[in-house]
Design a protein around this motif. Sequence first.
Motif, PDB file in Angstrom:
ATOM      1  N   MET A 117      51.978  46.338  41.213  1.00 55.86           N
ATOM      2  CA  MET A 117      51.687  47.520  41.991  1.00 55.86           C
ATOM      3  C   MET A 117      52.646  47.672  43.169  1.00 55.86           C
ATOM      4  SD  MET A 117      47.547  47.607  42.356  1.00 55.86           S
ATOM      5  CE  MET A 117      47.218  49.283  42.764  1.00 55.86           C
ATOM      6  N   ALA A 118      52.905  46.578  43.861  1.00 54.68           N
ATOM      7  CA  ALA A 118      53.715  46.634  45.080  1.00 54.68           C
ATOM      8  C   ALA A 118      55.134  47.107  44.804  1.00 54.68           C
ATOM      9  CB  ALA A 118      53.727  45.274  45.766  1.00 54.68           C
ATOM     10  N   SER A 119      55.666  46.775  43.649  1.00 55.42           N
ATOM     11  CA  SER A 119      57.046  47.164  43.352  1.00 55.42           C
ATOM     12  C   SER A 119      57.164  48.640  42.964  1.00 55.42           C
ATOM     13  CB  SER A 119      57.613  46.280  42.246  1.00 55.42           C
ATOM     14  OG  SER A 119      56.893  46.480  41.049  1.00 55.42           O
ATOM     15  N   GLN A 120      56.048  49.302  42.742  1.00 56.83           N
ATOM     16  CA  GLN A 120      56.057  50.697  42.327  1.00 56.83           C
ATOM     17  C   GLN A 120      56.032  51.677  43.497  1.00 56.83           C
ATOM     18  OE1 GLN A 120      52.653  50.924  39.784  1.00 56.83           O
ATOM     19  NE2 GLN A 120      53.615  49.784  38.133  1.00 56.83           N
ATOM     20  N   HIS A 121      55.822  51.176  44.716  1.00 53.68           N
ATOM     21  CA  HIS A 121      55.685  52.044  45.890  1.00 53.68           C
ATOM     22  C   HIS A 121      56.483  51.467  47.057  1.00 53.68           C
ATOM     23  CE1 HIS A 121      52.316  53.970  43.826  1.00 53.68           C
ATOM     24  NE2 HIS A 121      51.875  52.759  43.558  1.00 53.68           N
ATOM     25  N   PRO A 122      57.156  52.336  47.827  1.00 53.03           N
ATOM     26  CA  PRO A 122      57.875  51.831  48.998  1.00 53.03           C
ATOM     27  C   PRO A 122      56.940  51.136  49.996  1.00 53.03           C
ATOM     28  CG  PRO A 122      58.572  54.067  48.509  1.00 53.03           C
ATOM     29  CD  PRO A 122      57.397  53.763  47.616  1.00 53.03           C
ATOM     30  N   VAL A 123      55.732  51.705  50.161  1.00 48.48           N
ATOM     31  CA  VAL A 123      54.723  51.092  51.030  1.00 48.48           C
ATOM     32  C   VAL A 123      53.393  51.120  50.285  1.00 48.48           C
ATOM     33  CG1 VAL A 123      53.486  51.200  53.228  1.00 48.48           C
ATOM     34  CG2 VAL A 123      55.885  51.889  53.125  1.00 48.48           C
ATOM     35  N   LEU A 124      52.762  49.961  50.208  1.00 46.04           N
ATOM     36  CA  LEU A 124      51.452  49.840  49.566  1.00 46.04           C
ATOM     37  C   LEU A 124      50.520  49.131  50.527  1.00 46.04           C
ATOM     38  CD1 LEU A 124      49.490  49.942  47.115  1.00 46.04           C
ATOM     39  CD2 LEU A 124      50.489  47.767  46.387  1.00 46.04           C
ATOM     40  N   ILE A 125      49.353  49.749  50.739  1.00 48.60           N
ATOM     41  CA  ILE A 125      48.344  49.172  51.618  1.00 48.60           C
ATOM     42  C   ILE A 125      47.075  48.950  50.817  1.00 48.60           C
ATOM     43  CG2 ILE A 125      46.945  49.507  53.693  1.00 48.60           C
ATOM     44  CD1 ILE A 125      49.149  51.463  54.666  1.00 48.60           C
ATOM     45  N   PHE A 126      46.598  47.717  50.803  1.00 45.93           N
ATOM     46  CA  PHE A 126      45.283  47.414  50.258  1.00 45.93           C
ATOM     47  C   PHE A 126      44.302  47.507  51.414  1.00 45.93           C
ATOM     48  CE2 PHE A 126      47.966  45.427  47.067  1.00 45.93           C
ATOM     49  CZ  PHE A 126      47.336  45.829  45.891  1.00 45.93           C
ATOM     50  N   SER A 127      43.222  48.245  51.200  1.00 41.26           N
ATOM     51  CA  SER A 127      42.351  48.623  52.291  1.00 41.26           C
ATOM     52  C   SER A 127      40.902  48.688  51.838  1.00 41.26           C
ATOM     53  CB  SER A 127      42.815  50.010  52.781  1.00 41.26           C
ATOM     54  OG  SER A 127      41.982  50.533  53.764  1.00 41.26           O
ATOM     55  N   LEU A 128      40.015  48.808  52.812  1.00 40.88           N
ATOM     56  CA  LEU A 128      38.610  49.147  52.583  1.00 40.88           C
ATOM     57  C   LEU A 128      38.311  50.386  53.418  1.00 40.88           C
ATOM     58  CD1 LEU A 128      36.914  45.628  52.875  1.00 40.88           C
ATOM     59  CD2 LEU A 128      37.211  46.963  50.790  1.00 40.88           C
ATOM     60  N   THR A 129      37.560  51.324  52.877  1.00 42.62           N
ATOM     61  CA  THR A 129      37.302  52.567  53.595  1.00 42.62           C
ATOM     62  C   THR A 129      36.542  52.348  54.895  1.00 42.62           C
ATOM     63  OG1 THR A 129      35.296  52.957  52.300  1.00 42.62           O
ATOM     64  CG2 THR A 129      37.338  53.982  51.503  1.00 42.62           C
ATOM     65  N   SER A 130      35.770  51.276  54.999  1.00 39.23           N
ATOM     66  CA  SER A 130      34.953  51.027  56.183  1.00 39.23           C
ATOM     67  C   SER A 130      35.618  50.120  57.216  1.00 39.23           C
ATOM     68  CB  SER A 130      33.616  50.401  55.763  1.00 39.23           C
ATOM     69  OG  SER A 130      33.858  49.163  55.119  1.00 39.23           O
ATOM     70  N   CYS A 131      36.866  49.731  56.991  1.00 46.08           N
ATOM     71  CA  CYS A 131      37.565  48.768  57.851  1.00 46.08           C
ATOM     72  C   CYS A 131      38.348  49.489  58.944  1.00 46.08           C
ATOM     73  CB  CYS A 131      38.492  47.922  56.983  1.00 46.08           C
ATOM     74  SG  CYS A 131      39.644  46.893  57.890  1.00 46.08           S
ATOM     75  N   CYS A 132      38.009  49.206  60.210  1.00 47.34           N
ATOM     76  CA  CYS A 132      38.684  49.884  61.321  1.00 47.34           C
ATOM     77  C   CYS A 132      40.152  49.459  61.441  1.00 47.34           C
ATOM     78  CB  CYS A 132      37.941  49.655  62.629  1.00 47.34           C
ATOM     79  SG  CYS A 132      37.861  47.946  63.160  1.00 47.34           S
ATOM     80  N   MET A 133      40.487  48.210  61.150  1.00 49.63           N
ATOM     81  CA  MET A 133      41.880  47.775  61.206  1.00 49.63           C
ATOM     82  C   MET A 133      42.695  48.426  60.077  1.00 49.63           C
ATOM     83  SD  MET A 133      41.965  46.168  63.925  1.00 49.63           S
ATOM     84  CE  MET A 133      43.558  45.415  63.965  1.00 49.63           C
ATOM     85  N   CYS A 134      42.058  48.629  58.942  1.00 48.44           N
ATOM     86  CA  CYS A 134      42.720  49.332  57.840  1.00 48.44           C
ATOM     87  C   CYS A 134      43.036  50.758  58.260  1.00 48.44           C
ATOM     88  CB  CYS A 134      41.828  49.339  56.598  1.00 48.44           C
ATOM     89  SG  CYS A 134      41.512  47.711  55.896  1.00 48.44           S
ATOM     90  N   HIS A 135      42.083  51.396  58.899  1.00 51.47           N
ATOM     91  CA  HIS A 135      42.289  52.765  59.372  1.00 51.47           C
ATOM     92  C   HIS A 135      43.455  52.817  60.371  1.00 51.47           C
ATOM     93  CE1 HIS A 135      41.433  56.848  60.586  1.00 51.47           C
ATOM     94  NE2 HIS A 135      41.465  56.441  61.847  1.00 51.47           N
ATOM     95  N   ALA A 136      43.497  51.858  61.279  1.00 56.00           N
ATOM     96  CA  ALA A 136      44.557  51.827  62.294  1.00 56.00           C
ATOM     97  C   ALA A 136      45.937  51.672  61.656  1.00 56.00           C
ATOM     98  CB  ALA A 136      44.300  50.699  63.287  1.00 56.00           C
ATOM     99  N   VAL A 137      46.062  50.772  60.701  1.00 49.89           N
ATOM    100  CA  VAL A 137      47.380  50.540  60.087  1.00 49.89           C
ATOM    101  C   VAL A 137      47.782  51.720  59.205  1.00 49.89           C
ATOM    102  CG1 VAL A 137      46.816  49.231  57.978  1.00 49.89           C
ATOM    103  CG2 VAL A 137      48.830  48.659  59.283  1.00 49.89           C
ATOM    104  N   LYS A 138      46.826  52.330  58.510  1.00 47.30           N
ATOM    105  CA  LYS A 138      47.143  53.520  57.713  1.00 47.30           C
ATOM    106  C   LYS A 138      47.610  54.646  58.634  1.00 47.30           C
ATOM    107  CE  LYS A 138      43.123  53.373  55.599  1.00 47.30           C
ATOM    108  NZ  LYS A 138      41.955  53.651  54.729  1.00 47.30           N
ATOM    109  N   SER A 139      46.930  54.825  59.757  1.00 47.19           N
ATOM    110  CA  SER A 139      47.312  55.863  60.726  1.00 47.19           C
ATOM    111  C   SER A 139      48.722  55.631  61.240  1.00 47.19           C
ATOM    112  CB  SER A 139      46.329  55.894  61.898  1.00 47.19           C
ATOM    113  OG  SER A 139      45.058  56.299  61.465  1.00 47.19           O
ATOM    114  N   LEU A 140      49.065  54.389  61.535  1.00 48.80           N
ATOM    115  CA  LEU A 140      50.409  54.073  62.012  1.00 48.80           C
ATOM    116  C   LEU A 140      51.458  54.509  60.997  1.00 48.80           C
ATOM    117  CD1 LEU A 140      52.473  52.710  63.926  1.00 48.80           C
ATOM    118  CD2 LEU A 140      52.039  50.585  62.653  1.00 48.80           C
ATOM    119  N   PHE A 141      51.271  54.155  59.744  1.00 48.42           N
ATOM    120  CA  PHE A 141      52.262  54.498  58.729  1.00 48.42           C
ATOM    121  C   PHE A 141      52.376  56.007  58.548  1.00 48.42           C
ATOM    122  CE2 PHE A 141      51.929  50.008  57.532  1.00 48.42           C
ATOM    123  CZ  PHE A 141      53.266  49.712  57.396  1.00 48.42           C
TER     124      PHE A 141
END
Length: 95
Positions: free
Chosen positions: A1-25
């Motif tokens: 999966m990772a080689s198919q996208h320039p940036v890949l984020i594994f996340s959980l919808t309820s995770c505040c740190m996931c939200h923060a890093v997605k927002s940054l990108f």
Amino acid sequence: MASQHPVLIFSLTSCCMCHAVKSLFFELGTNPAVHELDEDPNGREIETVLIKLMGKRPAVPVIFIGGQLVGTTDRVMSLHLGGSLIPMLRQARAL
């Protein structure tokens, strides 16, 4: 999966740190592929692999840039504050 996208984020919808890093990108102008583990029927198995890969729990967010494992939020923020994240994104053709 990772080689198919320039940036890949594994996340959980309820995770505040996931939200923060997605927002940054998104704010940096990238369009990361986001894989929400809690919306994937195989999410638990993927999370187990990520826990083994990262050696810690919780396993998300986990970020890959240019097919390479970068790490979690702390590593991404460190790269960003140090001025290395944007060149890395450019090299991966994410910007």
